[in-house]
Design an enzyme around this catalytic site. Structure first.
Site, PDB file in Angstrom:
ATOM      1  N   ASP A  12     -10.976   2.828   3.601  1.00  0.00           N
ATOM      2  CA  ASP A  12     -11.553   1.383   3.076  1.00  0.00           C
ATOM      3  C   ASP A  12     -12.383   0.880   3.385  1.00  0.00           C
ATOM      4  OD1 ASP A  12      -9.065  -0.963   3.317  1.00  0.00           O
ATOM      5  OD2 ASP A  12      -8.518  -0.999   5.595  1.00  0.00           O
ATOM      6  N   LYS A  50       0.808  -0.607   0.010  1.00  0.00           N
ATOM      7  CA  LYS A  50      -0.408  -0.401   0.125  1.00  0.00           C
ATOM      8  C   LYS A  50       0.483   1.544  -0.162  1.00  0.00           C
ATOM      9  CE  LYS A  50      -4.113  -2.730   1.981  1.00  0.00           C
ATOM     10  NZ  LYS A  50      -4.812  -2.550   3.450  1.00  0.00           N
ATOM     11  N   GLN A  60      -5.450  -1.514   9.504  1.00  0.00           N
ATOM     12  CA  GLN A  60      -4.890  -3.074   8.858  1.00  0.00           C
ATOM     13  C   GLN A  60      -5.114  -4.006  10.131  1.00  0.00           C
ATOM     14  OE1 GLN A  60      -3.320  -3.753   5.417  1.00  0.00           O
ATOM     15  NE2 GLN A  60      -3.537  -5.552   6.327  1.00  0.00           N
TER      16      GLN A  60
END
Ligand code: NAP
Length: 285
Positions: free
Chosen positions: A118, A51, A95
């Protein structure tokens, strides 16, 4: 004789999306993404590094926060509150999975929904459910972009989604519904899965079981989107038997299909969040 499926090139399309994002980031100025990794799960390290590399490649300032595995919950929540309040931070990625003593739901709900790139926060999930999406999870967003790019029309199509997770199955079902497909959602308790999948004009497999969709479970001339990532000693494989490409019209390969699109769409979300925070009407404008 039917022609083999055209393979949908997620790698090339992801590169195109990154180019689009890079051009817009250059126009907008400073865009900041902060990732939060707790603990030392090796797979999570690989994902976070990927990422960061992608974010940096499009000119997004990526800030990499790594906390020890035994970080107390109040410390994590305090850190997230600080990032919410920090004007230099446009997007925040926590994460997952978090170490078991930390409550993932609490952590996600602690995020400012406008920075939740997200798209996992209940406000973002709720907006999608209501048909007013703002920040949507990267994987389903990437699938919709693939369909659009290859001229595959969801309107009026029968879309069958196998899997009902909050990160793939449910959001892609909602996006397809919003695009006027007739949507069937299958899961582990579905009786006679093949009866449903064989009727799918667009089949999305998001299960995580090697080749759970056999070639004979795919409708001739259909589009097959394989989200599955099943690691075996022989490499990475999807949920759909690759022999399905003999009669599908379009199919995503594994690897090189849905996977590369996910990170690219998270970058797009970061840009959208940055635009919204700078006063554009909504993240999607
Ligand atoms: P998940 O949370 O484990 O959900 C799997 C879903 O599949 C569940 O809804 C489950 O049903 C259903 N299922 C399990 N066995 C089934 C069966 N035999 N028949 C029909 N349905 C069945 O997984 P996920 O997070 O959605 O991920 C799914 C797969 O996609 C995994 O391989 C994951 O690695 C991959 N993935 C890839 C990307 C990418 O970027 N390429 C991103 C995310 C995920 P129940 O709800 O009844 O348990």
């Amino acid at each position: 004789m039917s022609m083999p499926a055209q393979m949908i090139d997620g790698k090339a399309l992801a590169a195109k999306v990154r180019e689009e994002v890079a051009a817009e980031v250059a126009e907008l100025g400073d865009v900041g993404l902060t990732t939060v990794l707790v603990g030392d799960d090796p797979a999570s390290h690989v994902y976070i590094n990927g990422k960061h590399k992608a974010a940096t490649s499009v000119g997004i300032h990526a800030n990499d926060l790594r906390l020890p595995a035994d970080t107390p919950e109040d410390e994590l929540l305090g850190l997230l509150a600080g990032l919410n309040a920090d004007d230099a931070v446009d997007g925040i990625l926590v994460q997952l999975p978090l170490p078991s003593h930390l409550d993932e739901t609490k952590a996600i709900e602690a995020l400012d929904p406008g920075k939740d790139v997200d798209g996992f926060h209940p406000v973002n999930a709720g907006r999608l459910y209501l048909g007013r999406p703002n920040l949507v999870p990267g994987t389903p967003l990437g699938i919709m972009r693939m369909l659009d790019e290859y001229g595959i029309e969801p309107r009026g199509a029968h879309a069958v989604v196998v899997g009902r997770s909050s990160i793939v199955g449910k959001p892609i079902a909602h996006l397809l519904l919003q695009a006027h497909a007739t949507v069937t959602i299958c899961h582990s308790r579905t009786v006679d899965l093949g009866r449903h999948t064989r009727d799918a004009d667009i089949l999305v497999a998001a299960v995580g079981r090697l080749h759970v969709i056999g070639a004979d479970m795919v409708k001739p001339g259909s589009t097959v989107i394989d989200v599955g990532m099943n690691r075996t000693e022989d490499g990475l494989f999807g949920d759909v038997d690759p022999a399905a490409a003999e009669h599908a019209a379009y199919m995503t390969p594994v690897p090189g299909g849905v996977g590369p699109m996910t990170i690219a769409m998270v970058l797009k979300n970061t840009l959208a969040a940055a635009r919204a925070r700078r006063g554009f009407v909504s993240a999607r404008d």
